[in-house]
Design a protein around this motif. Sequence first.
Motif, PDB file in Angstrom:
ATOM      1  N   SER A  20       1.990  -4.573   6.519  1.00 41.86           N
ATOM      2  CA  SER A  20       1.010  -4.216   5.489  1.00 41.86           C
ATOM      3  C   SER A  20       1.574  -3.176   4.526  1.00 41.86           C
ATOM      4  O   SER A  20       1.388  -3.267   3.307  1.00 41.86           O
ATOM      5  N   MET A  21       2.285  -2.174   5.066  1.00 44.95           N
ATOM      6  CA  MET A  21       2.898  -1.166   4.209  1.00 44.95           C
ATOM      7  C   MET A  21       3.968  -1.767   3.310  1.00 44.95           C
ATOM      8  O   MET A  21       4.103  -1.401   2.129  1.00 44.95           O
ATOM      9  N   THR A  68      -4.216   1.688   1.573  1.00 46.24           N
ATOM     10  CA  THR A  68      -3.509   2.157   2.773  1.00 46.24           C
ATOM     11  C   THR A  68      -4.494   2.741   3.793  1.00 46.24           C
ATOM     12  O   THR A  68      -4.383   2.480   5.004  1.00 46.24           O
ATOM     13  N   LYS A  98      -6.444  -0.193   5.377  1.00 41.16           N
ATOM     14  CA  LYS A  98      -5.662  -0.973   6.343  1.00 41.16           C
ATOM     15  C   LYS A  98      -5.380  -0.170   7.600  1.00 41.16           C
ATOM     16  O   LYS A  98      -5.366  -0.718   8.718  1.00 41.16           O
ATOM     17  N   CYS A  99      -5.177   1.117   7.438  1.00 42.01           N
ATOM     18  CA  CYS A  99      -4.976   1.972   8.612  1.00 42.01           C
ATOM     19  C   CYS A  99      -6.219   1.980   9.499  1.00 42.01           C
ATOM     20  O   CYS A  99      -6.125   1.912  10.737  1.00 42.01           O
ATOM     21  N   TRP A 150       1.018  -3.052  10.966  1.00 41.95           N
ATOM     22  CA  TRP A 150       0.992  -1.932  10.022  1.00 41.95           C
ATOM     23  C   TRP A 150       2.247  -1.905   9.131  1.00 41.95           C
ATOM     24  O   TRP A 150       2.155  -1.690   7.933  1.00 41.95           O
ATOM     25  N   GLU A 176       0.791  10.138   5.377  1.00 40.39           N
ATOM     26  CA  GLU A 176       0.808   9.510   4.054  1.00 40.39           C
ATOM     27  C   GLU A 176       0.807  10.549   2.932  1.00 40.39           C
ATOM     28  O   GLU A 176       1.643  10.486   2.022  1.00 40.39           O
ATOM     29  N   LYS A 213      -3.457   4.248  -2.277  1.00 44.57           N
ATOM     30  CA  LYS A 213      -3.832   5.091  -1.143  1.00 44.57           C
ATOM     31  C   LYS A 213      -5.146   4.620  -0.507  1.00 44.57           C
ATOM     32  O   LYS A 213      -5.305   4.707   0.720  1.00 44.57           O
ATOM     33  N   ILE A 259       2.140  -3.574   0.487  1.00 41.77           N
ATOM     34  CA  ILE A 259       1.551  -2.655  -0.493  1.00 41.77           C
ATOM     35  C   ILE A 259       2.630  -2.078  -1.406  1.00 41.77           C
ATOM     36  O   ILE A 259       2.455  -1.992  -2.629  1.00 41.77           O
TER      37      ILE A 259
END
Length: 357
Positions: free
Chosen positions: A265-266, A309, A312-313, A262, A335, A306, A269
């Motif tokens: 990935s963040m 996000t 992916k979450c 995670w 978020e 968003k 992004i």
Amino acid sequence: MFQQQDSLNQATQPIVEESSVVKENVAGKDSSATLGAARPIKFTHAYQVLRLLPKDATPAQQDSAIQAAFHPELTHLSTRPDTLHLPCHDKGKSIKDINLPQYYRESYFSNDSLFHPELNGGRYGIAGDPLPYSIRHDNLITSLLLGSFILALISFSFSRQFIVRQARNFFYIPRSENVTVITETTGEFRFQSFLVLITCLMLSVLIFLYTQTEVADTFILESQHQLIVIFFGCFVGYFLLKGIIYGFVNWVFFDRKKNEQWLKSMLFIAAMEGIVLFPLVLLLSYFDLSMESAIIYMAIVLILVKILTFYKCFVIFFRRNSGLLQNILYFCALELTPLLILAGLMVMIVDNLKINF
């Protein structure tokens, strides 16, 4: 030298003769007197000499006649000190005194207790309207944007394969949870961190341009750079705080492997968000893009970020459990809430720093 003196005498001889004749005719004397015995008159103006010359006299002859008729005397300047001075002041100083300029700058009221030349008494006239601040005329921000673009291109040339691999793995959905996490080198991690800083810079410049256009263009700060630095610090703190909150919550509820996936990935992004926003900053700063179009562009980018996000979450944490509701709660709490807090903080900063007329 003797030839020049002879030419001057020949040029002035008719002047002496004609002037003598004029003088004798005016005084009523005998015109039979010899011209050689006449005395030359004393001229006071140059036109008197030129009037006695023939009409066809050349400029050289006129100049020679004037030089022969007038003999300037040497002037001897006085070396005595200046004794003129203002009342209640000492006598004048010598011109050899090196403090003479300071003496003449002194005022009559210099020794008065009410005389304060250090105080500003205002200015004459009306101050003109200053030119509005523009990033296109700011060498510092332009150099910063250009340097960031060059460094990003150089870094991208060395990490091109890493970006492609990250983009490919971002949309890959693993079928099992036993997936090997792709390790990143120190250089690749620094590259992503640098792109996140560029994202913070792009966001701070965009918020500054929006504030200058829609809210206010005058602030209590000394320069516009300070406001951009404040916005930049807010966005850096936003990303750091969000990363800390994500790390703590995921450490409590999820395992280490999912938490690592995670965070990577963040980071990816956030890095790509700055690259997408860079053309918008250039269009707003140097190509007069309208603020309405910029807001639409910014809204589209923010919505896409968003959505990615949220996707992916769900893939990392809640795909196995089909927990769509848990994913929504997780996304809104970690978020959207920090984003709303950041927006409120920006509004408060602008309200406190702008000048209300």
